[in-house]
Structures are given as structure tokens and as C-alpha cells.
Motif scaffolding. Structure first.
Motif, PDB file in Angstrom:
ATOM      1  N   UNK A  15       0.836  -1.288   0.014  1.00  0.00           N
ATOM      2  CA  UNK A  15      -0.080   0.074   0.183  1.00  0.00           C
ATOM      3  C   UNK A  15       0.928   1.251   0.109  1.00  0.00           C
ATOM      4  N   UNK A  16       1.929   1.150   0.622  1.00  0.00           N
ATOM      5  CA  UNK A  16       2.781   2.265   0.813  1.00  0.00           C
ATOM      6  C   UNK A  16       3.504   2.704  -0.613  1.00  0.00           C
ATOM      7  N   UNK A  35      -1.169  -5.667  -7.364  1.00  0.00           N
ATOM      8  CA  UNK A  35      -1.179  -7.039  -7.543  1.00  0.00           C
ATOM      9  C   UNK A  35      -1.032  -7.640  -6.028  1.00  0.00           C
ATOM     10  N   UNK A  36       0.275  -6.987  -5.462  1.00  0.00           N
ATOM     11  CA  UNK A  36       0.377  -7.553  -4.260  1.00  0.00           C
ATOM     12  C   UNK A  36      -0.749  -7.403  -3.147  1.00  0.00           C
ATOM     13  N   UNK A  37      -1.312  -6.017  -3.093  1.00  0.00           N
ATOM     14  CA  UNK A  37      -2.395  -5.663  -2.245  1.00  0.00           C
ATOM     15  C   UNK A  37      -3.457  -6.980  -2.514  1.00  0.00           C
ATOM     16  N   UNK A  38      -3.960  -7.018  -3.625  1.00  0.00           N
ATOM     17  CA  UNK A  38      -5.038  -7.804  -4.017  1.00  0.00           C
ATOM     18  C   UNK A  38      -4.740  -9.354  -3.544  1.00  0.00           C
ATOM     19  N   UNK A  42      -6.771 -11.296  -0.528  1.00  0.00           N
ATOM     20  CA  UNK A  42      -7.306 -12.460  -1.015  1.00  0.00           C
ATOM     21  C   UNK A  42      -6.844 -13.478   0.120  1.00  0.00           C
ATOM     22  N   UNK A  43      -5.584 -13.541   0.196  1.00  0.00           N
ATOM     23  CA  UNK A  43      -5.105 -14.751   1.295  1.00  0.00           C
ATOM     24  C   UNK A  43      -5.911 -14.434   2.700  1.00  0.00           C
ATOM     25  N   UNK A  67      -3.494   3.745   5.052  1.00  0.00           N
ATOM     26  CA  UNK A  67      -4.876   3.854   5.678  1.00  0.00           C
ATOM     27  C   UNK A  67      -6.034   3.657   4.741  1.00  0.00           C
ATOM     28  N   UNK A  68      -5.850   4.550   3.630  1.00  0.00           N
ATOM     29  CA  UNK A  68      -7.063   4.602   2.711  1.00  0.00           C
ATOM     30  C   UNK A  68      -7.255   2.872   2.142  1.00  0.00           C
ATOM     31  N   UNK A  69      -6.203   2.401   1.910  1.00  0.00           N
ATOM     32  CA  UNK A  69      -6.252   0.996   1.367  1.00  0.00           C
ATOM     33  C   UNK A  69      -7.020   0.206   2.372  1.00  0.00           C
ATOM     34  N   UNK A  70      -6.461   0.274   3.471  1.00  0.00           N
ATOM     35  CA  UNK A  70      -6.965  -0.760   4.674  1.00  0.00           C
ATOM     36  C   UNK A  70      -8.419  -0.282   4.712  1.00  0.00           C
ATOM     37  N   UNK A  71      -8.946   0.948   5.019  1.00  0.00           N
ATOM     38  CA  UNK A  71     -10.270   1.338   4.870  1.00  0.00           C
ATOM     39  C   UNK A  71     -11.105   0.626   3.863  1.00  0.00           C
TER      40      UNK A  71
END
Length: 115
Positions: A15-16, A35-38, A42-43, A67-71
């Protein structure tokens, strides 16, 4: 560090780096980090809601992209906390603030499906 802790660390790092790539217009790096975030999200989902809830530790991250991605990913699980974080980030300037604003708008219109 246990496996879930490692996944949260990987998620935060992706995310960073996604935020940095977006800020500099490096779409290739941004796509790789997405792709890493997804993959990590998913995991976490495959391990159940308790694993996904660990993303809550990132809602107050010093980096607004994190914070935005986690939210965003927590909207279906911890809606009130996720909306509070997105609202805070939306009040900032720049692309991340704009992204948080649009994410909120789409969620409230029921057009966003993070899962």
C-alpha cells in the motif's frame, strides 16, 4: 512474527509503495503493488473475517495511502471505522484525499464492492 503478521506487513508495504507510485505517476510500479495488495487481501479473506480484521491496525497508519487501502478493504467488515478513516483522509489534499473521497461516494451509492 506469525504468518498473519507477515501478511499485514506485506500489505502495508504494498500500500505504501502503491501510494508512492501513484504520486509519481509510475503506473507500472503501481500496478505491481496493486497486484500484491490484491494477493494479500485475498489470502486474508480466505482465512476468515478475523484475519481481515487485522487490517484495522492500519487505519491510523501515518501514511494516508496505507490507511486508505485498509479502510477500503474493511468497508464490508468494519464499516463505521473504515468510513471514519476515509473521511479523515478525504479531507487531505492530493490524489489520496481524492481517492478516499471517491471511495466514500461509491460505497454510499452502493456501487463499490471491495470483496
Amino acid at each position: 512474527m506469525d504468518e498473519l503478521g507477515k501478511q499485514i506487513t506485506r500489505y502495508r508495504q504494498a500500500a505504501l509503495l502503491h501510494g508512492r507510485a501513484t504520486a509519481t505517476g509510475d503506473y507500472q510500479a503501481g500496478n505491481q503493488q496493486y497486484d500484491q495488495l490484491a494477493s494479500v487481501y485475498s489470502a486474508l479473506k480466505s482465512q476468515g473475517p478475523t484475519a481481515v480484521a487485522l487490517l484495522g491496525s492500519l487505519l491510523q497508519d501515518e501514511d494516508d495511502s496505507v490507511a486508505c487501502w485498509a479502510a477500503t478493504h474493511l468497508l464490508p467488515y468494519q464499516e463505521a471505522q473504515a468510513i471514519a478513516t476515509l473521511t479523515r483522509v478525504a479531507a487531505t489534499s492530493g490524489i489520496v484525499g481524492f481517492t478516499a473521497s471517491i471511495t466514500l461516494e461509491e460505497w454510499q451509492a452502493r456501487r463499490l464492492k471491495p470483496d
